[in-house]
Scaffold this active site. Structure first.
Site, PDB file in Angstrom:
ATOM      1  N   GLY A 213     -15.329 -32.331  -3.431  1.00 43.84           N
ATOM      2  CA  GLY A 213     -15.910 -33.601  -2.987  1.00 43.84           C
ATOM      3  C   GLY A 213     -16.373 -34.426  -4.170  1.00 43.84           C
ATOM      4  O   GLY A 213     -15.846 -34.303  -5.281  1.00 43.84           O
ATOM      5  N   GLU A 235     -14.413 -28.937  -7.413  1.00 44.19           N
ATOM      6  CA  GLU A 235     -13.169 -29.712  -7.387  1.00 44.19           C
ATOM      7  C   GLU A 235     -13.562 -31.145  -7.081  1.00 44.19           C
ATOM      8  O   GLU A 235     -13.784 -31.507  -5.929  1.00 44.19           O
ATOM      9  CB  GLU A 235     -12.223 -29.138  -6.324  1.00 44.19           C
ATOM     10  CG  GLU A 235     -11.702 -27.746  -6.643  1.00 44.19           C
ATOM     11  CD  GLU A 235     -10.680 -27.747  -7.780  1.00 44.19           C
ATOM     12  OE1 GLU A 235      -9.990 -28.759  -7.981  1.00 44.19           O
ATOM     13  OE2 GLU A 235     -10.585 -26.713  -8.477  1.00 44.19           O
ATOM     14  N   CYS A 270      -7.490 -37.236  -4.134  1.00 45.65           N
ATOM     15  CA  CYS A 270      -8.221 -37.065  -5.389  1.00 45.65           C
ATOM     16  C   CYS A 270      -7.345 -37.337  -6.614  1.00 45.65           C
ATOM     17  O   CYS A 270      -7.845 -37.755  -7.643  1.00 45.65           O
ATOM     18  CB  CYS A 270      -8.815 -35.665  -5.467  1.00 45.65           C
ATOM     19  SG  CYS A 270      -7.585 -34.369  -5.282  1.00 45.65           S
TER      20      CYS A 270
END
Ligand code: NAD
Length: 540
Positions: A213, A235, A270
């Site tokens: 997140g 991550e 991401c």
């Protein structure tokens, strides 16, 4: 119970009532998993495999429900849900079932020959489970971000608490249903909820914290882990740039690959290309190709395309629109579609003439907007990348010398030459950020390493060295009778190598096979001569 944020569902207006876990039960959940770990539930590798097989069976049975759930949460098409999430999870289970025996085998490391103290000893590094781990996932890839780390954690022999994102409630529910139906509750349990529930969960002691997140919550998770001196994997995200240099060999696939990464999941990835750095000499040729790439993938009206996603909620929709309103760049017409809050729709938007200090360059965009910055020299592009936090991913489209110049002068979690995002799909390679884009790595075998303690086991015979020689290890060191200990002891454990001296002879020695072993001999002989005979210690 905390206020729920999920009132609008991008794929379908059906309401999803995700029941949050009662905070009073969270501690018991973790205790139950700890008790299960402590009694050795996960010790048997066969049992871990059986759990993964059960997960695979359930995954296949629930395929449609899972894909529907991702569609309802994010308007993610079944095809995108398949190739970006479901297939990755299925593949990962297969990888583990095929390889985990091999991956779990202890590494039998040779003991250095030039350290005579280890003669007749054996050593191996065993991968042992950490204990109870928590995996907290984000909403943008709600299936894979829960299940990929979970597979590695279970294969490594941990018990696991899963905490799906409450912002993708349909998938959170589908994951809970899958896990509770197919897997043993002594192995894995799900905690549902938002900030309140996660805050309570983070008060519990875990042996590893795995979080996906934003960096701001990543710090909260890191603080929680620090309380117990437990390990973390974070991550995170960041602004991942794509550089298109003057010597790029073909602009057509370049444009397609950049827009693919920008628009998959409506830019909420991401490793999406966050912004584009393009050399002035190719910019005017590239921009129309970027527009063509959009219509090639999503048609003239992406709003009508079944493959084009929606923004996850109104808060994020407004966040993106506010950044867009504040930009001083020039919007290029890509489609005739306009943003629509009622559908949480934002069309693909390209913004040219963006300056490095523009509003679009502050934070990760996480939406379908592509800012373009033009540069004149590769050094300038490299300087722009290096003036910001290390990104999760970096893309460079250029001939190999220029690409290598970029790679060797920048830092990023992962990097790809002449493509985007594909590094994420490679499940035989580590994936993770660096600095503000993350800590640690996972995927395939690397997840197993993340969720294991690498325990060195050394086995030594009690009869060797013989007691007289063995007395070298400890006091008394003083007195003439003991002077041999320090002299010889050094040669036994950390011998003085010829290569440590700057002599020509020392350098030549490195050319001889087994030179490291040979290199210890002179020092060893010298120490023997200088020290009183070892027998002397027997007379002590
Ligand atoms: P999110 O809002 O879903 O939050 C992630 C998790 O944190 C959720 O489970 C949520 O319940 C929990 N959480 C939120 N606020 C919290 C708080 N105050 N205390 C404790 N827990 C809390 O996801 P997000 O943060 O919007 O995720 C988007 C970010 O994640 C982007 O920066 C993106 O780049 C990054 N991301 C990284 C990866 C990767 O693999 N590196 C993958 C996906 C997303």
């Amino acid at each position: 119970m905390a206020e729920k944020e999920h009132t609008i569902v991008p794929g379908q207006p059906g309401k999803c009532e995700l029941e949050y876990t009662s905070i009073e039960t969270i501690s018991d959940t973790v205790s139950a998993l700890r008790a299960s770990f402590d009694v050795g539930t996960m010790r048997d590798v066969g049992f871990r495999k059986q759990q993964l097989r059960a997960l695979l069976k359930g995954l296949r049975e629930d395929k449609k429900d899972l894909l529907d759930a991702m569609y309802y949460d994010l308007h993610k098409s079944h095809d995108e849900g398949l190739y970006a999430e479901y297939n990755a999870v299925e593949f990962e289970i297969g990888q583990y079932l095929d390889n985990m025996d091999k991956w779990l085998k202890p590494n039998k490391n040779a003991l250095a020959m030039e350290q005579p103290a280890f003669l007749l000893s054996k050593s191996e590094v065993r991968k042992e489970p950490l204990g109870v781990v928590v995996i907290i996932g984000a909403w943008n890839y709600p299936l894979r971000l829960m299940m990929l780390p979970a597979i590695g954690a279970i294969a490594a022999g941990n018990t696991v608490v899963l905490k799906p994102s409450e912002l993708s409630p349909h998938t959170a529910l589908a994951v809970e249903s899958l896990v509770t139906r197919c897997m043993d509750e002594s192995v894995v349990r799900v905690v549902q909820g938002g900030v309140t529930e996660t805050t309570v969960l983070l008060k519990e002691k875990f042996d590893h914290y795995f979080y996906t997140g934003s960096g701001s919550v990543g710090k909260i998770v890191a603080r929680a882990a620090a309380e117990h001196l437990s390990g973390i994997t974070l991550e995170l995200g960041g602004k991942s740039p794509a550089i298109v240099h003057a010597d790029v060999s073909d602009l057509v696939p370049t444009a397609t690959r950049i827009m693919w990464s920008k628009l998959a999941n409506s830019g909420q990835t991401c490793v999406a290309t966050d912004y584009l750095l393009v050399h002035r000499s190719v910019k005017d040729k590239l921009v129309p190709l970027l527009v063509e790439a959009v219509t090639g993938m999503y048609g003239k009206s992406p709003r009508e395309s079944p493959d084009y996603g929606r923004i996850v909620n109104a808060r994020h929709w407004n966040r993106i629109m506010d950044m867009l309103a504040a930009t001083e760049g020039t919007q290029i017409a890509v489609t005739n579609d306009v943003p629509d809050e009622s559908e949480l729709y934002i069309p693909p938007i390209i913004v040219d003439g963006v300056r490095p200090d523009d509003a679009l360059m502050n934070d990760e965009l996480f939406g379908p907007i592509l800012p373009i910055i033009t540069y004149d020299t590769l050094d300038e592009a490299i300087g722009l990348v290096n003036s910001r936090d290390q990104p999760l991913s970096l893309y460079v489209f250029a001939k190999s010398d220029s690409a290598e110049a970029v790679l060797s002068h920048t830092r990023s979690g992962v990097a790809t030459v002449n493509d985007t995002m594909f590094s994420l799909a490679s499940q035989t390679n580590p994936f993770g950020g660096v600095g503000p884009s993350g800590v640690g790595r996972y995927h395939g075998k690397f997840s197993l390493d993340t969720f294991s303690h690498h325990r060195l086991i050394m086995k030594r015979p009690l009869w060797f060295p013989t007691p007289g020689v063995d007395s070298i290890r400890g006091p008394p060191f003083t007195g003439n009778a003991n002077s041999w200990k320090t002299k010889l002891g050094r040669q036994l454990v950390y011998p003085r190598l010829w290569s440590l001296s700057d002599s020509v002879l020392g350098k030549l020695a490195t050319l001889i096979p087994f030179w490291r072993l040979l290199a210890t001999i002179p020092g060893f002989v010298r120490a023997l001569i200088q020290s009183k005979p070892i027998v002397q210690c027997k007379n002590n």
